[in-house]
Design a protein around this motif. Sequence first.
Motif, PDB file in Angstrom:
ATOM      1  N   UNK A  83      -4.255   0.759  -1.947  1.00  0.00           N
ATOM      2  CA  UNK A  83      -3.620  -0.456  -2.435  1.00  0.00           C
ATOM      3  C   UNK A  83      -2.796  -0.157  -3.687  1.00  0.00           C
ATOM      4  N   UNK A  84      -1.580  -0.677  -3.714  1.00  0.00           N
ATOM      5  CA  UNK A  84      -0.715  -0.582  -4.899  1.00  0.00           C
ATOM      6  C   UNK A  84      -0.734  -1.896  -5.666  1.00  0.00           C
ATOM      7  N   UNK A  85      -0.501  -2.998  -4.935  1.00  0.00           N
ATOM      8  CA  UNK A  85      -0.447  -4.311  -5.574  1.00  0.00           C
ATOM      9  C   UNK A  85      -0.739  -5.383  -4.541  1.00  0.00           C
ATOM     10  N   UNK A  86      -1.358  -6.473  -5.010  1.00  0.00           N
ATOM     11  CA  UNK A  86      -1.701  -7.578  -4.122  1.00  0.00           C
ATOM     12  C   UNK A  86      -1.398  -8.893  -4.827  1.00  0.00           C
ATOM     13  N   UNK A  87      -0.857  -9.854  -4.060  1.00  0.00           N
ATOM     14  CA  UNK A  87      -0.516 -11.171  -4.593  1.00  0.00           C
ATOM     15  C   UNK A  87      -1.031 -12.227  -3.632  1.00  0.00           C
ATOM     16  N   UNK A  88      -1.989 -13.018  -4.106  1.00  0.00           N
ATOM     17  CA  UNK A  88      -2.519 -14.102  -3.287  1.00  0.00           C
ATOM     18  C   UNK A  88      -1.613 -15.325  -3.417  1.00  0.00           C
ATOM     19  N   UNK A  89      -1.729 -16.238  -2.481  1.00  0.00           N
ATOM     20  CA  UNK A  89      -0.860 -17.416  -2.473  1.00  0.00           C
ATOM     21  C   UNK A  89      -1.048 -18.258  -3.722  1.00  0.00           C
ATOM     22  N   UNK A  90      -2.259 -18.245  -4.296  1.00  0.00           N
ATOM     23  CA  UNK A  90      -2.520 -19.010  -5.506  1.00  0.00           C
ATOM     24  C   UNK A  90      -1.996 -18.347  -6.757  1.00  0.00           C
ATOM     25  N   UNK A 149      -3.012   2.968 -11.697  1.00  0.00           N
ATOM     26  CA  UNK A 149      -1.940   3.950 -11.870  1.00  0.00           C
ATOM     27  C   UNK A 149      -0.555   3.327 -11.973  1.00  0.00           C
ATOM     28  N   UNK A 150      -0.417   2.050 -11.575  1.00  0.00           N
ATOM     29  CA  UNK A 150       0.908   1.420 -11.597  1.00  0.00           C
ATOM     30  C   UNK A 150       0.989   0.233 -12.553  1.00  0.00           C
ATOM     31  N   UNK A 151      -0.114  -0.122 -13.178  1.00  0.00           N
ATOM     32  CA  UNK A 151      -0.118  -1.272 -14.093  1.00  0.00           C
ATOM     33  C   UNK A 151       0.908  -1.076 -15.205  1.00  0.00           C
ATOM     34  N   UNK A 152       1.683  -2.120 -15.454  1.00  0.00           N
ATOM     35  CA  UNK A 152       2.705  -2.060 -16.487  1.00  0.00           C
ATOM     36  C   UNK A 152       4.017  -1.466 -16.012  1.00  0.00           C
ATOM     37  N   UNK A 201       0.852  -1.177   0.000  1.00  0.00           N
ATOM     38  CA  UNK A 201       0.000   0.000   0.000  1.00  0.00           C
ATOM     39  C   UNK A 201       0.896   1.237   0.000  1.00  0.00           C
ATOM     40  N   UNK A 202       0.311   2.375  -0.299  1.00  0.00           N
ATOM     41  CA  UNK A 202       1.058   3.627  -0.190  1.00  0.00           C
ATOM     42  C   UNK A 202       0.143   4.741   0.289  1.00  0.00           C
ATOM     43  N   UNK A 203       0.778   5.709   0.937  1.00  0.00           N
ATOM     44  CA  UNK A 203       0.028   6.851   1.460  1.00  0.00           C
ATOM     45  C   UNK A 203       0.821   8.121   1.176  1.00  0.00           C
ATOM     46  N   UNK A 233       8.468  -8.468  -2.491  1.00  0.00           N
ATOM     47  CA  UNK A 233       9.181  -7.449  -3.243  1.00  0.00           C
ATOM     48  C   UNK A 233       8.192  -6.578  -4.029  1.00  0.00           C
ATOM     49  N   UNK A 234       8.598  -5.340  -4.269  1.00  0.00           N
ATOM     50  CA  UNK A 234       7.865  -4.472  -5.194  1.00  0.00           C
ATOM     51  C   UNK A 234       8.890  -3.806  -6.100  1.00  0.00           C
ATOM     52  N   UNK A 235       8.922  -4.258  -7.351  1.00  0.00           N
ATOM     53  CA  UNK A 235       9.803  -3.646  -8.336  1.00  0.00           C
ATOM     54  C   UNK A 235       9.055  -2.491  -8.978  1.00  0.00           C
ATOM     55  N   UNK A 236       9.628  -1.296  -8.908  1.00  0.00           N
ATOM     56  CA  UNK A 236       8.984  -0.094  -9.433  1.00  0.00           C
ATOM     57  C   UNK A 236       9.848   0.481 -10.545  1.00  0.00           C
ATOM     58  N   UNK A 237       9.305   0.504 -11.752  1.00  0.00           N
ATOM     59  CA  UNK A 237      10.012   1.040 -12.916  1.00  0.00           C
ATOM     60  C   UNK A 237       9.281   2.252 -13.482  1.00  0.00           C
ATOM     61  N   UNK A 238       9.965   3.008 -14.306  1.00  0.00           N
ATOM     62  CA  UNK A 238       9.375   4.189 -14.964  1.00  0.00           C
ATOM     63  C   UNK A 238       8.628   5.047 -13.948  1.00  0.00           C
ATOM     64  N   UNK A 239       9.310   5.346 -12.883  1.00  0.00           N
ATOM     65  CA  UNK A 239       8.652   6.022 -11.771  1.00  0.00           C
ATOM     66  C   UNK A 239       8.315   7.462 -12.111  1.00  0.00           C
TER      67      UNK A 239
END
Length: 127
Positions: free
Chosen positions: A49-56, A64-67, A39-41, A81-87
């Motif tokens: 929410x920025x990104x979420x990954x379920x166990x499955x 805003x961050x897709x791609x 998440x970010x504030x 991990x959160x890899x952030x490119x083209x910031x």
Amino acid sequence: VQLVESGGGLVEAGGSLRLSCRASGMITSVFNPATLAWYRQAPGKQRDLVARLASGGTLEYADSVKGRFTISRDNSRKTIYLQMNSMKPEDTAIYYCNIVDVRGINYWGQGTQVTVWGQGTQVSVSP
């Protein structure tokens, strides 16, 4: 259990950063099936929410961050991990990692500051 974040900092627009979040004290049988997220504030705004990954393997990203951003996990290291490119300057915020285990218990990291500067960004320096 403590979520220990690292990797935040100052980056120029167009650059990259990788955030890490290690679940210290969490046993593997709790970490592996858990849902992991970032998440970010931003100042004066709510935590989003920025990104979420379920166990499955189900992935979810904010539009805003897709791609540009990628969330991943290493179960052997109990790390997210959160890899952030083209910031972009609008990515500037405090980033928090989050774990929700199968019982619905939430764990939060302490937050790490990410600042993206570009042309016209005001910078203040304190002694």
